[in-house]
Scaffold this motif. Structure first.
Motif, PDB file in Angstrom:
ATOM      1  N   GLN A 150       0.701  -1.227  -0.105  1.00 23.40           N
ATOM      2  CA  GLN A 150      -0.030  -0.052  -0.035  1.00 23.40           C
ATOM      3  C   GLN A 150       0.888   1.257   0.123  1.00 23.40           C
ATOM      4  O   GLN A 150       1.903   1.182   0.382  1.00 23.40           O
ATOM      5  N   ALA A 151       0.167   2.228  -0.488  1.00 20.06           N
ATOM      6  CA  ALA A 151       0.912   3.661  -0.496  1.00 20.06           C
ATOM      7  C   ALA A 151       0.191   4.497   0.384  1.00 20.06           C
ATOM      8  O   ALA A 151      -0.878   4.874  -0.037  1.00 20.06           O
ATOM      9  N   THR A 152       0.475   4.463   1.752  1.00 19.87           N
ATOM     10  CA  THR A 152      -0.256   5.363   2.576  1.00 19.87           C
ATOM     11  C   THR A 152       0.227   6.877   2.796  1.00 19.87           C
ATOM     12  O   THR A 152      -0.393   7.548   3.761  1.00 19.87           O
ATOM     13  N   LEU A 165      -1.774   8.703  -7.629  1.00 16.71           N
ATOM     14  CA  LEU A 165      -1.946   7.728  -6.559  1.00 16.71           C
ATOM     15  C   LEU A 165      -2.862   6.618  -7.402  1.00 16.71           C
ATOM     16  O   LEU A 165      -3.972   6.958  -7.963  1.00 16.71           O
ATOM     17  N   THR A 167      -3.680  -2.782  -2.619  1.00 22.92           N
ATOM     18  CA  THR A 167      -2.388  -2.706  -3.510  1.00 22.92           C
ATOM     19  C   THR A 167      -2.777  -1.483  -4.248  1.00 22.92           C
ATOM     20  O   THR A 167      -3.405  -1.016  -5.208  1.00 22.92           O
ATOM     21  N   THR A 168      -1.825  -0.376  -3.668  1.00 25.90           N
ATOM     22  CA  THR A 168      -1.644   0.873  -4.196  1.00 25.90           C
ATOM     23  C   THR A 168      -0.208   1.345  -4.321  1.00 25.90           C
ATOM     24  O   THR A 168       0.401   0.938  -3.806  1.00 25.90           O
ATOM     25  N   HIS A 169      -0.035   2.281  -5.196  1.00 20.44           N
ATOM     26  CA  HIS A 169       1.187   2.736  -5.351  1.00 20.44           C
ATOM     27  C   HIS A 169       1.208   4.491  -6.128  1.00 20.44           C
ATOM     28  O   HIS A 169       0.129   4.665  -6.609  1.00 20.44           O
ATOM     29  N   TYR A 170       2.024   5.068  -5.917  1.00 18.29           N
ATOM     30  CA  TYR A 170       2.249   6.397  -6.339  1.00 18.29           C
ATOM     31  C   TYR A 170       3.167   6.346  -7.647  1.00 18.29           C
ATOM     32  O   TYR A 170       4.055   5.132  -7.755  1.00 18.29           O
ATOM     33  N   TYR A 213       6.248   3.379  -6.765  1.00 23.11           N
ATOM     34  CA  TYR A 213       6.543   2.972  -5.469  1.00 23.11           C
ATOM     35  C   TYR A 213       5.438   3.065  -4.373  1.00 23.11           C
ATOM     36  O   TYR A 213       4.379   3.835  -4.561  1.00 23.11           O
ATOM     37  N   ASN A 214       5.681   2.391  -3.288  1.00 25.06           N
ATOM     38  CA  ASN A 214       4.769   2.503  -2.198  1.00 25.06           C
ATOM     39  C   ASN A 214       5.499   2.285  -0.986  1.00 25.06           C
ATOM     40  O   ASN A 214       6.627   2.524  -0.843  1.00 25.06           O
ATOM     41  N   ASP A 215       4.717   2.174   0.171  1.00 24.95           N
ATOM     42  CA  ASP A 215       5.103   1.948   1.471  1.00 24.95           C
ATOM     43  C   ASP A 215       6.472   0.866   1.537  1.00 24.95           C
ATOM     44  O   ASP A 215       7.529   0.872   2.403  1.00 24.95           O
TER      45      ASP A 215
END
Length: 447
Positions: free
Chosen positions: A280-282, A313, A319-322, A345-347
């Motif tokens: 995840q991208a938080t 974003l 499942t997330t990413h920048y 990229y993500n966390d």
């Protein structure tokens, strides 16, 4: 005596066992943490602070009834942006005006189009006394002897700021001294202007500036940027000598340790770490901006001719990413290649990174001087015709997203050439036409 020796040996073994167990649980640095620590020390250049990460996509100058457009690499672009950026960093909350509309007799001086959006408010470098917001556009107006800034977000909410005397004097001095003698004037493209030039069945969605004068533009011999291959490898691998190396027929090299891969060619690089995709991208938007600066700085550096073009974003659920994308500019024109410089990229870390940048080797100077580019309306008519032929089922509604001049990198007998082109986006379909003959360039024609 023998029993005593056995007891001593047993005591030593138990002690060693306890020591090793302690080291295993508490004393040993995990390989991933060790790797990240090494990455922080092995960098190509220091990351930029947030104040230097964002720049406008374009700036429109209103000067004595004429309009001029500035982009990265244009003369005076940096000064225009720095003047506004520093003003927004230093101005206080006292400058806020409780008004929704600018007086009708005000003069419009500058428009800054922010892409990506400019984060302002608490914990940000700009306007840190106001509530957090992401600004899409900043306009400067002269109202009698006063100067006023109007900041608009994506929902058209506005902040009105009255510049203090010192800042107003700086903008006034800049406007008095700006030189536009060698600058091509532009105009906002409207439906009426399209009709006047015989372009029909086309709608303009956003503010688009087109030149009202002939644009003279030349070609350049280009070369790929030179990167320190050994240093680049160290920024991706703790010990790249342990990685498997695969040599491609075309001369490229692929390094892989089984979990990630790095492909190096004469014209750039591409990195992939699929194990980080399921993450995840938080991080907040402004934090993601800073991370993008770190990634481009660590893995090759950030040339002065390049700006951050987009930050988005993507994904859903767990499942997330920048996605960050950079664009290089030459003389105020964007440089187009088939594979943009981009990072996902993500966390968890860097998922994908591609980099392909070119530098000017020398200009190509024709005997008769620079060649005039075809007019914007001729280029637009050609693109509309191509669109109607290629997408007949979607030809009833044609929306023009953008039209501008740029440079496309193509291969030539001398190596690589920056070829002037018109770039036109219709209904999210991009058309690339040579700036002079309006011959179409396909995606595969680009390097």
């Amino acid at each position: 005596m023998i029993e005593t020796v056995k007891s001593i040996l047993l005591f030593i073994l138990v002690g060693l066992s306890l020591l090793l167990t302690y080291q295993l649980w508490y004393g040993q640095v995990p390989a991933q943490v060790l790797e990240q620590d090494i990455y922080e020390r092995i960098v190509v250049e220091q990351p930029r602070e947030l104040e230097r990460v964002i720049e406008p996509k374009k700036i429109a100058l209103h000067n004595e009834g004429e309009l001029y457009v500035y982009k990265k690499g244009s003369p005076d672009f940096d000064q225009m942006w720095n003047l506004l950026s520093i003003t927004l960093q230093q101005i206080s909350l006292d400058a806020l005006i409780d008004e929704d509309e600018v007086p009708s007799d005000s003069r419009h001086l500058l428009s800054y189009y922010m892409q990506p959006n400019l984060p302002v408010g608490e914990d940000q470098p700009w306007l840190n006394e106001v509530d957090y917001s992401e600004i899409e556009k900043v306009d400067l107006y002269a109202v009698n002897d006063n100067f006023r800034l109007v900041l608009s977000d994506s929902n058209n909410n506005k902040l009105n700021l009255l510049l203090p005397p010192g800042k107003a004097e700086q903008f006034a001095e800049f406007m008095d001294n700006i030189q536009v003698d060698n600058k091509v004037a532009s105009v906002v493209l409207t439906d009426e202007l399209l009709a006047d030039h015989g372009v029909s069945r086309l709608e303009v969605e956003e503010t688009i500036y087109i030149p009202v004068e002939t644009v003279f533009i030349g070609e350049y011999n280009m070369r790929p940027e030179t990167l320190d291959q050994d240093l680049i490898l160290k920024t991706f691998f703790v010990d790249y000598s342990m990685a498997r190396v695969i040599e491609e027929k075309e001369g490229g090299l692929i390094y892989t340790d089984g979990e990630r891969g790095l492909r190096l060619t004469d014209t750039g690089l591409e990195y992939s770490a699929p194990r980080f995709e399921e993450g995840q991208a938080t991080s907040a938007y402004s934090e993601a901006l800073v991370t993008s600066s770190s990634l481009i700085s660590y893995h090759g550096g950030w040339p002065d001719s390049m700006r951050l073009e987009a930050l988005e974003l993507s994904g859903w659920g767990d499942t997330t990413h920048y996605s960050a994308e950079w664009q290089a500019y030459l003389d105020g024109y964007p440089i187009l290649i088939s594979q943009s410089t981009r990072a996902l990229y993500n966390d968890s870390g860097l998922i994908h990174y591609a980099r392909s940048l070119f530098e000017v080797e020398n200009p190509i100077v024709p005997e008769n001087g620079l060649t005039p580019a075809a007019s914007w309306n001729e280029a637009l008519e050609k693109a509309v015709s191509q669109y109607q032929e290629g997408f007949p089922d979607r030809a009833s509604l044609i929306i023009l997203k953008d039209i501008y001049l740029g440079y496309a990198i193509i291969t030539s007998q001398s190596g690589y050439t920056g070829k002037p082109v018109w770039l036109i986006t219709i209904n999210n379909e991009q058309f690339i036409l040579s700036a002079f003959e309006l011959e179409p360039l396909r995606e595969e024609d680009l390097l």
